[in-house]
Design an enzyme around this catalytic site. Sequence first.
Site: not given
Ligand code: UDP
Ligand code: MG
Length: 167
Positions: A10, A50, A58, A91, A97, A108, A122, A125, A136
């Site tokens: 990112k 997203y 957010f 992952r 996350t 992360r 973080n 992705h 994706e």
């Molecule tokens: N995100 C955030 N606040 C939250 C949840 C998600 O800022 O409470 C952001 C974060 O950068 C995250 C992205 O949104 O990586 C996508 O969210 P997701 O729940 O898909 O998490 P990921 O799959 O990236 O772990």
């Molecule tokens: Mg996700």
Amino acid sequence: MNQQTLILIKPDGLKKSLTGNILTRLSETKLEIIAAKMVKVSKELAEEHYKHLRDKPFFEELIKYITGELHDRKKVLAMVYWGEDAITKVREIAGATNPEEANPVSIRGQYGRITTKGIYENVIHASTNEEDAEREIKLWFSPEDIIMDLYPVKVIILEKVQKKIWV
Ligand code: UDP
Ligand code: MG
């Protein structure tokens, strides 16, 4: 079972010069990189990527984050990693996350932060499951960008397609 997964470095990861560190961490998985490119992220691409978070408070800030508006870096490094249990392996090494909850030695956990506006910056992705990975990868890459046909393809002949070529 062999799987493919989408990874994005990112804009914060790029701005913090973490590309090398992140690729080194990812190489611990022994997975293969089968596609990679720099992508200028449009608002449309970001919103599609997203779309499952569209109703979150957010969301708008998240779109600014992934399009690079927050970091003056309007690009991401998009890659497809492939191999045994690729989704889980990536992952795991990526971490949770929320960077504060992520294992401190995960990517992360090591490099992420929470902004004053509450966004989890973080740095990478990684796809969550096979269905998300397919959606994706098809969103970020066309078949010819990837060195193997991960999903069924068809060949079409296009006429009058506008395309940039070297002069
Ligand atoms: N995100 C955030 N606040 C939250 C949840 C998600 O800022 O409470 C952001 C974060 O950068 C995250 C992205 O949104 O990586 C996508 O969210 P997701 O729940 O898909 O998490 P990921 O799959 O990236 O772990
Ligand atoms: Mg996700």
